[in-house]
Design an enzyme around this catalytic site. Structure first.
Site, mmCIF file in Angstrom:
data_model
loop_
_atom_site.group_PDB
_atom_site.id
_atom_site.type_symbol
_atom_site.label_atom_id
_atom_site.label_comp_id
_atom_site.label_asym_id
_atom_site.label_seq_id
_atom_site.Cartn_x
_atom_site.Cartn_y
_atom_site.Cartn_z
ATOM 1 N N LYS A 5 2.186 -2.117 -3.502
ATOM 2 C CA LYS A 5 2.140 -1.386 -4.510
ATOM 3 C C LYS A 5 2.586 -0.002 -4.358
ATOM 4 C CE LYS A 5 -2.827 -0.333 -4.549
ATOM 5 N NZ LYS A 5 -4.153 -0.642 -4.987
ATOM 6 N N ARG A 50 -13.750 -0.705 -13.357
ATOM 7 C CA ARG A 50 -12.406 -0.408 -13.710
ATOM 8 C C ARG A 50 -11.779 -1.546 -14.632
ATOM 9 N NH1 ARG A 50 -8.425 0.949 -8.697
ATOM 10 N NH2 ARG A 50 -8.443 -1.237 -8.280
ATOM 11 N N HIS A 96 -13.240 -5.774 -6.604
ATOM 12 C CA HIS A 96 -12.504 -4.629 -5.690
ATOM 13 C C HIS A 96 -13.769 -3.902 -5.190
ATOM 14 C CE1 HIS A 96 -9.426 -2.160 -4.229
ATOM 15 N NE2 HIS A 96 -9.868 -1.322 -4.828
ATOM 16 N N ARG A 99 -6.882 -8.117 1.531
ATOM 17 C CA ARG A 99 -5.848 -7.444 0.632
ATOM 18 C C ARG A 99 -5.751 -5.982 1.312
ATOM 19 N NH1 ARG A 99 -9.405 -8.674 -3.753
ATOM 20 N NH2 ARG A 99 -9.649 -6.315 -4.062
ATOM 21 N N TYR A 124 7.111 32.538 -3.159
ATOM 22 C CA TYR A 124 6.512 32.859 -4.416
ATOM 23 C C TYR A 124 5.283 33.347 -4.275
ATOM 24 C CZ TYR A 124 10.048 29.754 -6.658
ATOM 25 O OH TYR A 124 11.450 29.447 -6.946
ATOM 26 N N CYS A 173 7.746 25.639 -1.807
ATOM 27 C CA CYS A 173 8.489 25.853 -3.140
ATOM 28 C C CYS A 173 8.942 24.332 -3.547
ATOM 29 C CB CYS A 173 9.657 26.503 -2.925
ATOM 30 S SG CYS A 173 9.401 28.184 -2.166
ATOM 31 N N ASP A 221 11.901 23.014 -3.433
ATOM 32 C CA ASP A 221 12.697 22.392 -2.359
ATOM 33 C C ASP A 221 12.915 22.516 -1.026
ATOM 34 O OD1 ASP A 221 13.975 21.104 -4.995
ATOM 35 O OD2 ASP A 221 14.524 23.166 -5.042
HETATM 36 C C1 PLP Z 1 -4.680 -1.004 -3.811
HETATM 37 C C2 PLP Z 1 -5.462 -2.159 -3.751
HETATM 38 C C3 PLP Z 1 -5.865 -2.678 -2.679
HETATM 39 C C4 PLP Z 1 -5.505 -2.127 -1.286
HETATM 40 O O1 PLP Z 1 -6.181 -0.966 -0.957
HETATM 41 P P1 PLP Z 1 -5.998 -0.411 0.443
HETATM 42 O O2 PLP Z 1 -7.520 0.632 0.360
HETATM 43 O O3 PLP Z 1 -4.817 0.377 0.400
HETATM 44 O O4 PLP Z 1 -6.355 -1.274 1.462
HETATM 45 C C5 PLP Z 1 -6.679 -4.017 -2.750
HETATM 46 N N1 PLP Z 1 -6.925 -4.533 -3.799
HETATM 47 C C6 PLP Z 1 -6.670 -3.948 -4.942
HETATM 48 C C7 PLP Z 1 -7.189 -4.505 -6.171
HETATM 49 C C8 PLP Z 1 -5.834 -2.792 -4.943
HETATM 50 O O5 PLP Z 1 -5.713 -2.244 -5.974
#
Ligand code: PLP
Length: 374
Positions: A39, A137, A166, A222, A266, A313, A315
């Site tokens: 992602k 979530r 998660h 994951r 700046y 800045c 850029d």
């Molecule tokens: C982003 C995500 C992961 C991966 O998380 P990391 O901490 O980058 O390993 C795994 N599962 C779900 C549902 C996520 O949203």
């Protein structure tokens, strides 16, 4: 990439061989199939090149956050299974099914919507049930998920491929939260066992879970950030030997002497105590280089660390090289190695007061990406 953009001195270099190495290291360590998370533009490494590379490496599954990311992978020729991790909206469901993307079903209501859409298309939807074990979530609470799971098992238009949750605190090996979440998750899976139905793939471990909680590896892991060789928390212990895949490189575009007391950038927030040499680097917060590194970041020039001075800045930013010398077009490392010196994404995150994830995913499309290996 346009020719002009490809000539930009500022670039991201992605070492695909490091990703190959990390995938293997994670697989060996966990001993189960891997759903590599790509992602957010593969954590800044480039969604399509990384997705194609992981497919070539034989990854079992990919995970993305949004349906658009999944469609981009399919359109680029990625054929491995892809799970979209985010919550779904009704009108998108047909897109999932027609692009052969696996759906996260996170409520009974959404399950009904998926069934309706699948029936209308005459094609089964492949789903993973999302159980909320403590993140609050998306997902059905583990303590009230039985009707949800039973409805999914009974569904004629949904193929139940996975069930997952998660972890909220897996980057902290000492947190009691992960054990609790695992227990709640296994409790949810027990509803399937008791019904005598075949167990779908159970997956729970993000990078922190892969690193610190072997009992949470279950049927598939994951990992996201760990695939790219970066630790989820700068303080985490590297229980797996991974290699950083991304370097961020630029070149000196300007050299000058700044007189004592003459402020830089700046807001005139910084001025040297004595005359000093200052160089300008052509990258800024408009590229995703954090403005919070103003007067506290570091870069490598000629194998040596030098401090950012004044505000970053949009850029450009400035670096104080003191009495050292540097020439226009000298290589500047913002993330990566030079001679014996190294600056990591974790170092930047600490200095910027954020997490490595935000540094990587912030690096935007204005920076060209260059791939080697693979
Ligand atoms: C982003 C995500 C992961 C991966 O998380 P990391 O901490 O980058 O390993 C795994 N599962 C779900 C549902 C996520 O949203």
């Amino acid at each position: 990439m346009s020719d002009l953009l490809s000539q930009r001195p500022t670039r991201i270099k992605v070492d695909l061989d490091a990703i190959t190495h990390n995938l293997r290291a994670i697989r060996t360590h966990a001993g189960v199939p891997v759903m590599a998370i790509v992602k957010a533009n593969a954590y800044g490494h480039g969604l399509v090149p990384v997705g194609l590379h992981l497919q070539a490496c034989g990854v079992e599954q990919l995970g993305v956050a949004f349906v658009e990311e999944g469609i981009a992978l399919r359109e680029a020729g990625v054929t491995v299974p892809i799970l979209v991790l985010g919550g779904i909206f009704g009108p998108q469901i047909a897109q999932f099914i027609s692009h052969d993307l696996e759906i996260t079903v996170s409520s009974l209501d959404k399950l009904r919507q998926v069934e309706t859409a699948a029936q209308a298309l005459g094609r089964k939807a492949v789903i993973h049930l999302k159980i909320d074990t403590g993140m609050e979530r998306i997902g059905v609470h583990s303590y009230s998920c039985r009707p949800f799971i039973e409805a999914a098992m009974a569904s004629r238009w949904c193929e139940l491929k996975g069930i997952y949750s998660h972890l909220a605190c897996a980057d902290d090996p000492a947190s009691p939260m992960t054990g609790q979440q695992l227990e709640r998750f296994l409790g949810a899976c027990a509803h399937i066992e008791r019904a005598g139905a075949p167990m779908p793939l159970r997956h729970l471990a993000n990078s922190g879970g892969v690193l610190h909680f072997p009992e949470a590896h279950l049927d598939m892991v994951r990992p996201g950030i760990l695939m790219y060789g970066v630790l989820p928390d700068p303080a985490s212990q590297a229980t797996i030997n991974v290699r950083a895949a991304l370097s961020l490189v630029s070149q000196v575009v300007y050299f000058k002497v700044v007189k004592a007391g003459h402020p830089v950038s700046y807001g005139a927030t910084w001025a040297p105590m004595a005359d000093t040499r200052v160089v300008t680097i052509p990258i800024g917060y408009g590229d995703g280089y954090p403005r919070s590194l103003s007067s506290c970041g570091q870069v490598l020039i000629r194998g040596k660390q030098h401090p950012l001075v004044g505000r970053v800045c949009m850029d450009q930013f400035m670096v104080d090289i003191g009495g050292d010398s540097a020439w226009n077009e000298d290589e500047v490392i913002l993330i990566g190695h030079q001679a014996d010196a190294t600056l990591t994404t974790e170092d930047l995150a600490l200095a910027a007061g954020t997490i490595p994830y935000e540094i990587l995913t912030g690096l935007n499309e204005r920076i060209p990406r260059e791939y080697r290996g693979g």
